[in-house]
Structure formats: structure tokens, C-alpha cells
Design a protein around this motif. Sequence first.
Motif, mmCIF file in Angstrom:
data_model
loop_
_atom_site.group_PDB
_atom_site.id
_atom_site.type_symbol
_atom_site.label_atom_id
_atom_site.label_comp_id
_atom_site.label_asym_id
_atom_site.label_seq_id
_atom_site.Cartn_x
_atom_site.Cartn_y
_atom_site.Cartn_z
ATOM 1 N N ALA A 136 13.803 -16.650 2.918
ATOM 2 C CA ALA A 136 12.605 -15.867 3.254
ATOM 3 C C ALA A 136 11.491 -16.779 3.754
ATOM 4 O O ALA A 136 10.769 -16.455 4.698
ATOM 5 C CB ALA A 136 12.139 -15.070 2.035
ATOM 6 N N ASN A 162 11.843 -19.662 5.222
ATOM 7 C CA ASN A 162 12.186 -20.182 6.543
ATOM 8 C C ASN A 162 11.825 -19.187 7.648
ATOM 9 O O ASN A 162 11.457 -19.578 8.754
ATOM 10 C CB ASN A 162 13.690 -20.518 6.588
ATOM 11 C CG ASN A 162 14.049 -21.406 7.763
ATOM 12 O OD1 ASN A 162 13.386 -22.413 8.007
ATOM 13 N ND2 ASN A 162 15.088 -21.033 8.496
ATOM 14 N N LEU A 163 11.912 -17.892 7.315
ATOM 15 C CA LEU A 163 11.569 -16.853 8.296
ATOM 16 C C LEU A 163 10.092 -16.893 8.668
ATOM 17 O O LEU A 163 9.692 -16.398 9.719
ATOM 18 C CB LEU A 163 11.891 -15.468 7.732
ATOM 19 C CG LEU A 163 13.348 -15.149 7.461
ATOM 20 C CD1 LEU A 163 13.460 -13.747 6.888
ATOM 21 C CD2 LEU A 163 14.172 -15.271 8.733
ATOM 22 N N ASN A 164 9.264 -17.474 7.774
ATOM 23 C CA ASN A 164 7.829 -17.533 8.055
ATOM 24 C C ASN A 164 7.476 -18.643 9.036
ATOM 25 O O ASN A 164 6.391 -18.632 9.618
ATOM 26 C CB ASN A 164 7.043 -17.795 6.767
ATOM 27 C CG ASN A 164 7.113 -16.622 5.810
ATOM 28 O OD1 ASN A 164 7.216 -15.484 6.247
ATOM 29 N ND2 ASN A 164 7.070 -16.899 4.528
ATOM 30 N N SER A 208 17.251 -24.369 9.554
ATOM 31 C CA SER A 208 18.074 -23.321 10.161
ATOM 32 C C SER A 208 19.462 -23.833 10.511
ATOM 33 O O SER A 208 20.395 -23.042 10.624
ATOM 34 C CB SER A 208 17.407 -22.779 11.428
ATOM 35 O OG SER A 208 16.132 -22.279 11.128
ATOM 36 N N ASN A 257 4.435 -11.841 14.644
ATOM 37 C CA ASN A 257 5.615 -12.557 14.158
ATOM 38 C C ASN A 257 6.708 -12.686 15.221
ATOM 39 O O ASN A 257 7.316 -11.692 15.622
ATOM 40 C CB ASN A 257 6.163 -11.843 12.922
ATOM 41 C CG ASN A 257 7.340 -12.607 12.312
ATOM 42 O OD1 ASN A 257 7.695 -13.686 12.793
ATOM 43 N ND2 ASN A 257 7.919 -12.037 11.272
ATOM 44 N N LEU A 308 9.680 -13.568 15.207
ATOM 45 C CA LEU A 308 11.018 -13.104 14.844
ATOM 46 C C LEU A 308 11.195 -11.605 15.106
ATOM 47 O O LEU A 308 12.288 -11.147 15.414
ATOM 48 C CB LEU A 308 11.280 -13.373 13.359
ATOM 49 C CG LEU A 308 11.784 -14.765 13.003
ATOM 50 C CD1 LEU A 308 12.128 -14.808 11.529
ATOM 51 C CD2 LEU A 308 13.016 -15.124 13.833
ATOM 52 N N THR A 355 16.469 -6.437 10.886
ATOM 53 C CA THR A 355 15.065 -6.503 10.470
ATOM 54 C C THR A 355 14.900 -6.004 9.033
ATOM 55 O O THR A 355 14.119 -6.546 8.265
ATOM 56 C CB THR A 355 14.172 -5.642 11.392
ATOM 57 O OG1 THR A 355 14.855 -4.433 11.672
ATOM 58 C CG2 THR A 355 13.836 -6.357 12.681
ATOM 59 N N LEU A 366 16.022 -8.673 6.640
ATOM 60 C CA LEU A 366 15.015 -9.742 6.543
ATOM 61 C C LEU A 366 13.863 -9.314 5.645
ATOM 62 O O LEU A 366 13.404 -10.064 4.785
ATOM 63 C CB LEU A 366 14.489 -10.116 7.934
ATOM 64 C CG LEU A 366 15.530 -10.675 8.914
ATOM 65 C CD1 LEU A 366 14.853 -11.152 10.193
ATOM 66 C CD2 LEU A 366 16.339 -11.810 8.297
ATOM 67 N N ARG A 387 12.499 -10.821 1.862
ATOM 68 C CA ARG A 387 11.084 -11.127 1.560
ATOM 69 C C ARG A 387 10.667 -10.493 0.236
ATOM 70 O O ARG A 387 10.015 -11.131 -0.584
ATOM 71 C CB ARG A 387 10.181 -10.594 2.665
ATOM 72 C CG ARG A 387 10.235 -11.414 3.931
ATOM 73 C CD ARG A 387 8.879 -11.383 4.630
ATOM 74 N NE ARG A 387 8.828 -12.394 5.670
ATOM 75 C CZ ARG A 387 9.103 -12.136 6.949
ATOM 76 N NH1 ARG A 387 9.439 -10.921 7.320
ATOM 77 N NH2 ARG A 387 9.035 -13.105 7.835
#
Lengths: 252, 216
Positions: A61, A63-65, A93, A154, A156, A165, A168, A172
Motif C-alpha cells: 500500500a 509503495n502505491l503512494n 516494485s 494520483n 496510478l 483499482t 488497490l 490501503r
Amino acid sequence: MASCGPATLPPGDSIDDASEFQNRAMHRFNLSLDRALVGPAADAYGTVVPTPLRRGVTNFASNLNQPGYVLNDLLQLRVGDAAQNTLRFAINSTIGIGGLLDPATAIGLPAAETDFGETMHVYGLGEGDYHVLPVFGPSTTRDSVGLVVDFALNPLRHVVEPPETGYLAGTRVLARFGDRHDFAGSIEDVLYRSEDSYTALRSLYLQNRRFELRGDDADYFDPYSDEAVASDPTGEALSDPYSDPYFDPYSQ
Amino acid sequence: MTRPHSRSRTGHDKAAQAVVSRRVAMFTLGTAALACGLPLRATAQSPDAAAALVSRAVGDVLGIINSGRSESAMLREFERIFRDYADVPIIAQSVVGPQWRGASDADRRAFIAAFQSYMARKYGRRFREFIGGEITVTGTRQVRNFVEVISTVRVTGTAPFEVRWLVSDGSGQTRFFNMIIEGVNLMITERSEIGAMLDARGGDLGRLAADLRSMG
């Protein structure tokens, strides 16, 4: 707004809370949500899912930021942070198996966290009033706007499609449950064992947020300082020692 | 303060002489200052002494956390550390704020004692989260008459975070009087908490002191 450079940060004890009545109502709602749903769910998640797996979810989570951080770093003209966050995203990643592991921190590339609220601060926008948002909790006028902009910007969001989505977003939420579980003691002390959980949380949030934005140059009140005695022989200064976070009690 | 320091006998005598004459000079200056009514808080706090105080306090805390003793035994030890390394009276006074002035000596003393154990219980319970952790002093900074000691806390599972200690010799001894954890200032935080408790008791410090014994 007219000036260049970051906004001036209010001292630690200064609080603008124009809508305290509504905020308190929202705070009560968030407390009941935590009591009925978030707390128990976080407990269950923390008890059932083993720590290494939970750490993987948190790493993923987080890393997605990173792309959002990089975007804000660039908007703030913080090129060093942008490079660090980009490199971190690339390493975690790939070598970090899609972000499940965090080898970047181990080699000295921790996340340089930021958000659009900070970008606005850098552009000279003040924090505004204190706000309590549903579910998200403490915020300020500026940071609430930042939250919406960060969601819209964002990067992503523009490359991932449903149903991914949804997955993801799910990780979070799980990562937040993990935090709620890992820091349960401290969180419950503030929410359920303080004299007034509303003022306690407000004070903690604003102090910590201003610290994030301020960097290293805090100034403190000195309760021992000579100036305080000289300017205030009756000890009147004691009435508000906190306008200066480096308040020195020995100055009295 | 660097002092002329020589190993040779003549050098030593000269240094001694210099120290004596400096004492005379200081005495003269001191009396002059007194005569003129100037504040006499001249000694600048030494950053090394402040850093040493924090290192000792941190060492004691980690030692107790990792000792595996019962919680009540640990909390007693934390109270001893807080009493020995912090300037509890000045923290208590600052946290109470303006109502301190109206309080009786007995109420003040009772509050200081109750506040000391309340703080040890409240924060001591959180210290257990630092088991196996590591706290290192990473720097010092002179701020006016006191020293800010910067330390980094490393605990597994969380990103390293910063704890700053404000250390002063204003009490006559080197003691810390405030702690700032990731920007969260202990004095500001406790002032809001103790202030709310005082309000709920009509500003009666004696009553709060009595109630505080079972809180935290």
C-alpha cells in the motif's frame, strides 16, 4: 498568498477551530465508528493475519503512494525528494516483488512522504481551520482540499482499471487496519482514556502536522529564561507558555 | 570551555595561576553584576552534559524495558528515572499554568508528587513498545539558555522517529524539562490534558492532585 515561500506555521498551541460544534459531532461519529467497526476489524485482522503478511500488505500500500509523492515533490521543486521517491518506487516494485518487500529502506531510501496539502503550504497557503472529516478524522481546511486533489492527481488512477483499482483501495484499507492494530495502545489512550479526546486528538494532530511541514527549525518557549522574568516580574508569562514550543520554564 | 592545560610543571603552575586570577575576575564581575542588579544566570549550559544526561536516562529506560520485570515494578522504576532526570516541579508548574499562582504550597507539593507518578504510569505503559529498540543521541543544539538534544528511536516494524529533549541547568542541576516526539510537545500536550481536568474540578489543584493518583 501574495508572498513567496512557504506559509508561516502557527505555534504549537495555536488552534483555529471555528466549527468546533460540528467538529465535535463528527468526532463523536468517528469514535462510534472506531468502537463498532474499525477497532474490532483491526483487532481481527491483526490477530488472524500473521505479522510478515501484514507487513507485506503495508509495504504494498505504501509503495502505491510513491508516484503521488513524486508528483508533489516536483510541484514543490524538491528535486532530491523526487529522485529518492522515484528510485525507491523502482527498487521496491522490481526487487521488492511489486512492493511487497521494502529493500529500499534497508539501503537508505526511506519514503519521503508528502501530499498536496504540503504543496499548498510550500506555495504559501496557510492551514485554515481545524476540521474533522468523517472516517479520515483530523484535518485542516487546506489539508482537506489536499486530500481531494491527491485523489484526483494520483498517477496510478490513470493507469489502473477496475477491478484492480478496487483491490488497490482494499490494500490501503487493510494497511490502515494494520496501523490501528499495531498502535492500538497509543490510539486507545488518546481516544478512550484522555480527559477530552477531542482536544487531545486536535492538539496531537496539529502539532505533528506542523512538525511535518516545518522541518528542523522549531523554536521553543524557555520557562527558565531571564527575559521572561525581566519582562514579567509577576509571572504573568506563565499564563501562556505555549505560544513558544521551546518554552523554557527556567526563564521565569 | 577550553582551559590552558599543560603537562609540564611550570605550565601547570601558570594554568593554576590563570584559574585563580580568573576566579578573582569572576568574583569581581559577579559583585559588580549584583551591585548593578543584573541577572546572574551567566553559565551557558554545556551541550555535552545535556547529551550525557539524555544518554543516561535512555540507557536506564532501555535497561528496565528489557529487564523482563513485572509492569508495576517497571512503572516504579520509570517514576524514579523521571524524578532523577527531569525537573518535575517546573514541568508540573508549567503544565498547570496561571492557576499555579493561586494555589497553596501544600496543594502544589501534592500536585507535583501526584503528577510525577501519573506521568510515569501514563508514558511508562507505552515504553514497552520499545522492547528490543535502540535510541541514539544524534546531535545537540544550543537554544538560548538551554540545549536541545536530538535522538533517534529505532524499533522494528516502524520507521525511525525523532525524540528531542530540552535540557536546562536552570534548576541548579542538569535536567530535561520538555520532550518533543515527532513534533508533539509533552508540555503542550499535558497542558491541554491537565487543563481540561482542572476545568472539570473548578480549578481546584488540591482536588486534582488527589484524583490524579488513580489516573494515567
